[in-house]
Design a protein around this motif. Structure first.
Motif, short mmCIF file in Angstrom:
data_model
loop_
_atom_site.label_atom_id
_atom_site.label_comp_id
_atom_site.label_asym_id
_atom_site.label_seq_id
_atom_site.Cartn_x
_atom_site.Cartn_y
_atom_site.Cartn_z
N LEU A 6 0.86 -1.02 0.01
CA LEU A 6 0.01 -0.12 -0.02
C LEU A 6 0.81 1.23 -0.03
O LEU A 6 1.60 1.54 0.93
N VAL A 7 0.69 1.92 -1.01
CA VAL A 7 1.71 3.11 -1.19
C VAL A 7 1.10 4.44 -0.96
O VAL A 7 0.25 4.94 -1.96
N PRO A 8 1.50 5.00 -0.13
CA PRO A 8 0.80 6.41 0.30
C PRO A 8 1.57 7.44 -0.73
O PRO A 8 2.73 7.32 -0.69
N HIS A 9 0.93 8.27 -1.50
CA HIS A 9 1.57 9.34 -2.16
C HIS A 9 0.85 10.36 -2.42
O HIS A 9 -0.42 10.51 -2.10
N SER A 10 1.42 11.55 -3.01
CA SER A 10 0.76 12.65 -3.39
C SER A 10 0.99 13.13 -4.82
O SER A 10 2.37 13.23 -5.29
N HIS A 11 0.28 13.18 -5.63
CA HIS A 11 0.57 13.49 -7.02
C HIS A 11 0.54 15.17 -7.35
O HIS A 11 -0.71 15.69 -7.07
N TYR A 12 1.58 15.60 -7.47
CA TYR A 12 1.59 17.20 -7.51
C TYR A 12 0.83 17.58 -9.03
O TYR A 12 1.67 17.60 -10.00
N ASP A 13 -0.45 17.78 -9.08
CA ASP A 13 -1.00 18.37 -10.48
C ASP A 13 -1.07 19.73 -10.60
O ASP A 13 -2.14 20.32 -10.19
N ALA A 14 -0.04 20.32 -11.01
CA ALA A 14 0.38 21.59 -10.84
C ALA A 14 -0.39 22.58 -11.95
O ALA A 14 -0.60 22.22 -13.12
N GLU A 15 -0.92 23.84 -11.73
CA GLU A 15 -1.07 25.04 -12.59
C GLU A 15 -2.31 24.27 -13.55
O GLU A 15 -2.13 24.59 -14.36
N VAL A 16 -3.29 23.93 -12.91
CA VAL A 16 -4.39 23.47 -14.04
C VAL A 16 -5.34 24.43 -13.63
O VAL A 16 -5.99 25.14 -14.81
N PHE A 17 -5.91 24.78 -12.40
CA PHE A 17 -6.97 26.01 -12.30
C PHE A 17 -6.43 27.12 -11.26
O PHE A 17 -6.99 28.19 -11.40
N LEU A 18 -5.28 26.77 -10.66
CA LEU A 18 -4.74 27.90 -9.86
C LEU A 18 -3.41 28.47 -10.34
O LEU A 18 -2.84 27.88 -11.20
N THR A 19 -2.79 29.54 -9.47
CA THR A 19 -1.57 29.98 -9.97
C THR A 19 -0.52 28.94 -9.57
O THR A 19 -0.69 28.15 -8.61
N ARG A 20 0.73 29.01 -10.17
CA ARG A 20 1.90 28.36 -9.58
C ARG A 20 1.91 28.46 -8.22
O ARG A 20 2.25 27.60 -7.35
N GLU A 21 2.01 29.56 -7.80
CA GLU A 21 2.22 29.95 -6.08
C GLU A 21 1.29 29.35 -5.35
O GLU A 21 1.64 28.74 -4.30
#
Length: 300
Positions: A6-21
């Motif tokens: 079981l692999v806990p993870h977080s996918h960084y799905d960047a800059e789709v709806f919000l700003t980079r910051e």
């Protein structure tokens, strides 16, 4: 007995709806939560992808640097993917992909002290048959992906036209995670249901499941849920793991795995047609960058 990695993870799905910051702050918050769990729960593991938010995190949170490096050395925090930003693998050129890998692999090696051997393109939509060639030339032995079209088996050797190969795992149930459920019983039922499905595709008694998703924070209840499941089941056991631990186990079965010589692109083809202007623009930029590099090199 079957073992679920079981692999806990977080996918960084960047800059789709919000700003980079805004996305960086979201990603930083998730990583800070993961570091807290790694500090307080010895059994916890976490897998991260993409240097584009790991690098700025290390710059903005120097007080966390030693913790990050320690957890990486302890093999409890794993950096997967080897890309600066996870590419839609059908859009960039091979040269662009190679530059991505070389840039990020070097960062992970020189700054984090880790050699990345696992390609982690779980949110890409398709793959050129030359993907194993590009990855193997960049030093990758393994590749995990969730979208696109996988073969009927989940675990296989993907062979490129030039003979290059990588050991692959196709996430048949996606990368979004099984969820912890409202109760222990609900969690147990989810695990068993997923295990039954994945067993149809798995080449071994080892199964990989994920817990996490796009910009997801780690769920601290995972420790008690897994302990509760393991205490009441003997034929299936769960091991909280990093992604590379699953592949290290799968490596033992390499000689008996099916060898696939295919273009894994039968779905979402219309998506690339509709985005042809983006693809053409991408090519123009790649050409300009290559030209600029040559001019810079010749001018000293």
């Amino acid at each position: 007995m079957k073992t679920i990695y079981l692999v806990p993870h977080s996918h960084y799905d960047a800059e789709v709806f919000l700003t980079r910051e805004e996305y960086l702050q979201w990603g930083f918050s998730n990583l800070l939560e993961a570091l807290k769990l790694l500090e307080t729960e010895p059994d916890f593991r976490f897998t991260l992808d993409q240097v584009c938010y790991i690098e700025p995190f290390m710059e903005r949170y120097p007080e966390c640097r030693e913790s990050v490096l320690r957890f990486i050395r302890e093999k409890r925090l794993y950096i997967a993917g080897g890309m600066y930003a996870m590419a839609d693998m059908n859009m960039p050129s091979g040269e662009s992909l190679a530059r991505q890998y070389l840039r990020s692999v070097a960062y992970c090696r020189d700054t984090l002290g880790v050699d990345i051997s696992l390609g982690w393109t779980l949110d890409s939509f398709g793959y050129s048959p030359q993907t194993p060639q590009i990855m193997s030339r960049c030093g990758f032995r393994y590749h995990a992906f969730a979208r696109g079209a996988g073969p009927h088996t989940a675990d296989f050797i993907w062979v490129a036209p030039d003979g290059s190969e990588t050991l692959c795992h196709h996430m048949k149930l996606g990368y979004g995670g099984i969820g912890m459920g409202e109760t222990q019983e609900e969690f147990d039922q989810r695990v068993l249901r997923h295990a039954k499905i994945l067993s149809k595709y798995s080449a071994t008694d080892a199964l990989m499941m994920t817990e996490g998703g796009d910009l997801s924070a780690p769920d601290p209840i995972i420790i008690s849920r897994v302990k509760g499941f393991n205490s009441t089941h003997t034929d299936v056991q769960i091991r909280i793991a990093t992604a590379i631990e699953y592949f290290e186990e799968l490596e033992k079965a390499r000689p008996k795995l099916e060898r696939i010589h295919e273009d894994l692109n039968p779905i979402f083809q219309g998506c690339y047609t509709s985005r042809i202007e983006v693809k053409k623009g991408n090519r123009r930029l790649e050409g300009k960058l290559t030209s600029a590099e040559a001019l810079a090199a010749s001018s000293g």
